[in-house]
Design a protein around this motif. Sequence first.
Motif, short mmCIF file in Angstrom:
data_model
loop_
_atom_site.label_atom_id
_atom_site.label_comp_id
_atom_site.label_asym_id
_atom_site.label_seq_id
_atom_site.Cartn_x
_atom_site.Cartn_y
_atom_site.Cartn_z
N ARG A 181 0.82 -1.19 -0.05
CA ARG A 181 0.09 0.04 -0.09
C ARG A 181 1.01 1.21 0.17
O ARG A 181 0.54 2.28 -0.70
N GLU A 182 2.01 1.11 0.88
CA GLU A 182 2.64 2.47 0.93
C GLU A 182 3.51 2.74 -0.35
O GLU A 182 3.69 3.96 -0.73
N LEU A 183 4.11 1.63 -0.97
CA LEU A 183 4.57 1.78 -2.30
C LEU A 183 3.76 2.21 -3.37
O LEU A 183 4.15 3.18 -4.16
N TYR A 184 2.69 1.85 -3.39
CA TYR A 184 1.64 2.42 -4.38
C TYR A 184 1.38 3.95 -4.18
O TYR A 184 1.30 4.68 -5.03
N GLU A 185 1.23 4.22 -2.68
CA GLU A 185 1.01 5.53 -2.42
C GLU A 185 2.26 6.54 -2.70
O GLU A 185 1.88 7.73 -3.29
N VAL A 186 3.45 5.97 -2.65
CA VAL A 186 4.58 6.98 -3.09
C VAL A 186 4.77 6.89 -4.51
O VAL A 186 4.93 8.11 -5.30
N ARG A 187 4.40 5.61 -5.34
CA ARG A 187 4.34 5.75 -6.73
C ARG A 187 3.42 6.72 -7.21
O ARG A 187 3.66 7.61 -8.10
N ASP A 188 2.17 6.73 -6.61
CA ASP A 188 1.12 7.83 -7.24
C ASP A 188 1.62 9.39 -6.69
O ASP A 188 1.46 10.06 -7.79
N VAL A 189 2.29 9.60 -5.68
CA VAL A 189 2.59 11.05 -5.38
C VAL A 189 3.67 11.16 -6.64
O VAL A 189 3.70 12.40 -6.86
N LEU A 190 4.52 10.53 -6.78
CA LEU A 190 5.76 10.71 -7.93
C LEU A 190 5.04 10.94 -9.16
O LEU A 190 5.41 12.08 -10.04
N GLU A 191 4.20 10.09 -9.40
CA GLU A 191 3.54 10.25 -10.94
C GLU A 191 2.78 11.67 -10.88
O GLU A 191 2.89 12.36 -12.06
N ARG A 192 2.23 12.07 -9.82
CA ARG A 192 1.47 13.35 -9.92
C ARG A 192 2.10 14.42 -10.09
O ARG A 192 2.02 15.52 -10.83
N HIS A 193 3.36 14.43 -9.42
CA HIS A 193 4.28 15.48 -9.59
C HIS A 193 4.88 15.64 -11.01
O HIS A 193 5.03 16.61 -11.50
N ALA A 194 5.19 14.50 -11.47
CA ALA A 194 5.83 14.42 -12.97
C ALA A 194 4.93 15.07 -13.90
O ALA A 194 5.33 15.93 -14.66
N VAL A 195 3.53 14.68 -13.61
CA VAL A 195 2.49 15.27 -14.80
C VAL A 195 2.51 16.86 -14.24
O VAL A 195 2.26 17.60 -15.40
N HIS A 207 7.17 -2.40 -19.29
CA HIS A 207 6.03 -1.73 -18.65
C HIS A 207 6.77 -0.73 -17.62
O HIS A 207 6.79 0.31 -17.45
N ARG A 208 7.80 -1.20 -16.92
CA ARG A 208 8.42 -0.53 -15.68
C ARG A 208 9.35 0.75 -16.61
O ARG A 208 9.37 1.79 -15.94
N ARG A 209 9.81 0.31 -17.66
CA ARG A 209 10.77 1.48 -18.47
C ARG A 209 9.78 2.36 -18.95
O ARG A 209 10.03 3.50 -18.98
N PHE A 210 8.57 1.98 -19.54
CA PHE A 210 7.69 3.05 -19.75
C PHE A 210 7.16 4.17 -18.70
O PHE A 210 7.34 5.15 -18.95
N HIS A 211 6.86 3.41 -17.48
CA HIS A 211 6.47 4.39 -16.70
C HIS A 211 7.50 5.31 -15.98
O HIS A 211 7.42 6.30 -15.57
N THR A 212 8.84 4.73 -15.95
CA THR A 212 9.95 5.64 -15.48
C THR A 212 10.06 6.70 -16.61
O THR A 212 10.42 7.85 -16.18
N GLU A 213 10.05 6.41 -17.97
CA GLU A 213 10.14 7.39 -18.78
C GLU A 213 8.99 8.46 -18.64
O GLU A 213 9.20 9.84 -18.87
N VAL A 214 8.05 8.11 -18.17
CA VAL A 214 6.79 8.99 -17.82
C VAL A 214 7.20 10.10 -16.59
O VAL A 214 7.22 11.21 -16.96
N VAL A 215 7.77 9.25 -15.73
CA VAL A 215 8.08 10.37 -14.58
C VAL A 215 9.37 11.07 -15.17
O VAL A 215 9.51 12.42 -14.59
#
Length: 211
Positions: free
Chosen positions: A82-96, A131-139
């Motif tokens: 749960r915590e890992l997904y929360e951190v992931r979501d925070v980083l994605e929102r910041h990147a966007v 998939h992982r590379r794609f999402h890392t590129e997004v961020v």
Amino acid sequence: MSDGELAAYSLVELAVDRLRRDILSGRTDPGERLVEEQLTRRLGISRAPLREAMRLLAQQGLVEHIPRRGARVATLSDDDVRELYEVRDVLERHAVATMPARPELTGLRAALEVMRKATEADDRLELANAHRRFHTEVVRLGGNKQMAGLYESILVRIQLYMAVNMRREAETARAEDGVARHERLFGAIDAGDTEGIRAALSEHGARTYLT
């Protein structure tokens, strides 16, 4: 670096690569013991490079060392996930929020193409890695390299958690659906559609990511 040191380093790299692939493909289960004697025989290396490889994998969050019990594939609690997904979501929102209006999409496009090819070849590990590379590129489009590195390390740990489910669901999972989700995300980024990007990212929840 001497020839002997180079050879030893190469053996460490070999062990890291082989064990990492086994863990992230779901060939070894979370919590499974990693027995030195078995691994040295299977990999054809001595204990010293194997132990260094295990140390490096522990730094990546893929291996745990248990006092008086040796090493095992890392485990994650429900709270960890749960915590890992929360951190992931925070980083994605910041990147966007910090993404330029017209970002350079070469890396993102390349990752999507690897994803398509892995899907056609039914290579589950390469697909998960793409998939992982794609999402890392997004961020990475947000312009913060340190954040992108942190984000990728989080995705590696999530991939560890999902690897067993990926293996069990391989016969029923529709890899084409995963490609389609990422194509929608790519299209939203290419169009500069912030709301579309957020909507596409929301599809990659804990139950759907890497499937």
